[in-house]
Design a protein around this motif. Structure first.
Motif, PDB file in Angstrom:
ATOM      1  N   GLN A  92       0.821  -1.213   0.000  1.00 45.21           N
ATOM      2  CA  GLN A  92       0.000   0.000   0.000  1.00 45.21           C
ATOM      3  C   GLN A  92       0.852   1.259   0.000  1.00 45.21           C
ATOM      4  OE1 GLN A  92      -3.162  -1.315   3.218  1.00 45.21           O
ATOM      5  NE2 GLN A  92      -3.726   0.651   2.320  1.00 45.21           N
ATOM      6  N   LEU A 121      -5.526   3.028  -2.351  1.00 48.22           N
ATOM      7  CA  LEU A 121      -6.918   3.402  -2.108  1.00 48.22           C
ATOM      8  C   LEU A 121      -7.820   2.168  -2.003  1.00 48.22           C
ATOM      9  CD1 LEU A 121      -8.960   5.716  -1.842  1.00 48.22           C
ATOM     10  CD2 LEU A 121      -9.228   5.639  -4.343  1.00 48.22           C
ATOM     11  N   SER A 122      -7.639   1.221  -2.917  1.00 49.84           N
ATOM     12  CA  SER A 122      -8.484   0.017  -2.920  1.00 49.84           C
ATOM     13  C   SER A 122      -8.264  -0.827  -1.665  1.00 49.84           C
ATOM     14  CB  SER A 122      -8.202  -0.816  -4.172  1.00 49.84           C
ATOM     15  OG  SER A 122      -8.435  -0.075  -5.345  1.00 49.84           O
ATOM     16  N   GLN A 132      -6.998   0.130   1.167  1.00 42.71           N
ATOM     17  CA  GLN A 132      -7.382   0.855   2.380  1.00 42.71           C
ATOM     18  C   GLN A 132      -8.888   0.785   2.615  1.00 42.71           C
ATOM     19  OE1 GLN A 132      -5.188   1.808   4.406  1.00 42.71           O
ATOM     20  NE2 GLN A 132      -6.449   2.838   5.918  1.00 42.71           N
ATOM     21  N   ARG A 133      -9.668   0.919   1.536  1.00 42.64           N
ATOM     22  CA  ARG A 133     -11.126   0.806   1.702  1.00 42.64           C
ATOM     23  C   ARG A 133     -11.510  -0.605   2.149  1.00 42.64           C
ATOM     24  NH1 ARG A 133     -10.111   5.364   0.718  1.00 42.64           N
ATOM     25  NH2 ARG A 133      -9.820   5.131   2.944  1.00 42.64           N
ATOM     26  N   GLU A 149     -10.584  -1.051   5.850  1.00 41.39           N
ATOM     27  CA  GLU A 149     -11.503  -0.319   6.728  1.00 41.39           C
ATOM     28  C   GLU A 149     -12.802  -1.090   6.924  1.00 41.39           C
ATOM     29  OE1 GLU A 149     -11.942   3.431   4.857  1.00 41.39           O
ATOM     30  OE2 GLU A 149      -9.987   4.187   5.497  1.00 41.39           O
ATOM     31  N   ILE A 150     -13.317  -1.680   5.845  1.00 36.50           N
ATOM     32  CA  ILE A 150     -14.543  -2.475   5.953  1.00 36.50           C
ATOM     33  C   ILE A 150     -14.292  -3.754   6.748  1.00 36.50           C
ATOM     34  CG2 ILE A 150     -16.276  -3.767   4.645  1.00 36.50           C
ATOM     35  CD1 ILE A 150     -15.880  -1.727   2.375  1.00 36.50           C
TER      36      ILE A 150
END
Length: 352
Positions: A163, A172-173, A175-176, A179-180
């Motif tokens: 990352q 970005l991908s 990290q999202r 987070e989920i």
């Protein structure tokens, strides 16, 4: 091998943290003593002689017929009949504690039973020696936590490195997704998954690994984001050094310094999670030596307080030792803590 000034400073800072330094040695002593648990607490002889031949029942399974018995099943060395036959033509050296974690003391009619000269910490509600289960349970908890911490840290460091180094849509991908994934209620998910199967050591390790790898991603990602635009990284790219080499050789060592400070605390979290699942009945299979299972027995049998107290004390000591070690590691890797240890702090590359 001669140590670098930075390494000497870190070791001196670790030794200067007296609470963590001595906790480290106490933890090593306890863990080292629990590793050969089969030679400390077991209902099988460590070594024995029968008709002039040596046997090692702790390591090798021998049928009862080997010692003059009638059945091909494994010999029960606490059976008076088998014991008399062996002692008539040989000798046995038993472990200091003649019970393993699943040995039932049939001589005790009422279980649980309080501490006695034969069972120093008493027996649980199934007649098993509590001290033996604590020795095996301590080893199991630490080995499980170490394995989980190493595997989850490796995955988390790899994800954070990718990352932070590449950035852009990859960062970005991921990290999202993290987070989920990190927002899922881990304990409830584990309980749901564990209800479908009967977890063993490796199955439970895999379930916990699904959720525990995200802990270090943010730390490693931040270090790689900071370092990827530094002059030495740009110079390496200009010289044609491969991206993998830059990540592993030039950036990763600095990122590991920050990651290492979290490892003792992740180890503590792994022990706590395993104990919680065992306490709730969703952890290791029934009968496994477990600190959580012993705590559950203390809750079920409030009139027999030694069950819960012994499990709580062992768990508390283990967690406190690892927390103190974590504090010492954190101070040792802090570039400014070396001043307290009397070691000069380098002006450049202090965090390297």
């Amino acid at each position: 091998m001669r140590l670098s000034p930075v390494t000497r400073r870190r070791l001196a800072a670790f030794r200067a943290h007296k609470r963590g330094f001595w906790s480290f040695w106490i933890f090593l002593l306890l863990f080292g003593a629990s590793l050969p648990a089969e030679f400390i607490a077991n209902d099988k002889p460590i070594v024995m002689s029968y008709k002039g031949q040596l046997y090692f029942p702790v390591l090798i399974m021998y049928p009862e017929t080997t010692f003059g018995g009638d059945f091909e099943t494994e010999a029960d060395y606490k059976d008076p009949y088998i014991a008399r036959k062996i002692m008539a033509d040989g000798w046995m050296v038993m472990p200091p504690l003649p019970y393993d974690y699943q040995t039932i003391n049939f001589a005790i009619s009422n279980a649980p039973s309080p501490p006695s000269a034969e069972n120093l910490l008493g027996v649980d509600d199934q007649g098993r020696d509590v001290l033996a289960r604590l020795i095996y349970g301590f080893r199991l908890s630490v080995l499980f936590a170490l394995t989980l911490t190493i595997l989850s840290s490796a995955i988390g460091i790899l994800a954070g490195a990718v990352q932070g180094y590449f950035g852009g849509w990859i960062d970005l991908s991921l990290q999202r997704f993290i987070e989920i994934w990190h927002g899922l209620p881990m304990l409830f998910m584990l309980i749901i998954l564990a209800s479908f199967v009967e977890p063993n050591f490796w199955w439970l390790l895999g379930l916990l690994l699904l959720f525990s790898w995200t802990d270090l991603v943010g730390v490693v990602r931040a270090e790689f984001l900071r370092a990827r635009n530094l002059d030495y990284v740009r110079a390496a790219r200009a010289l044609g050094v491969r991206e993998r080499t830059i990540m592993l050789r030039h950036v990763l060592p600095n990122a590991l310094v920050a990651a290492l400070t979290f490892l003792p605390f992740n180890l503590t979290a792994a022990v706590t999670t395993l104990t919680s699942l065992d306490f709730l009945g969703f952890g290791l299979p029934p009968g496994s030596p477990s600190l959580g299972e012993l705590l559950a027995q203390g809750k079920t049998n409030p009139t027999y307080p030694w069950l819960g107290i012994t499990g709580f004390v062992v768990l508390a000591v283990l967690l406190v030792l690892m927390i103190f070690i974590g504090e010492a590691v954190r101070d040792a890797l802090n570039p400014y803590k070396g001043r307290r240890a009397g070691v000069p702090v380098p002006l450049k590359g202090g965090a390297a």
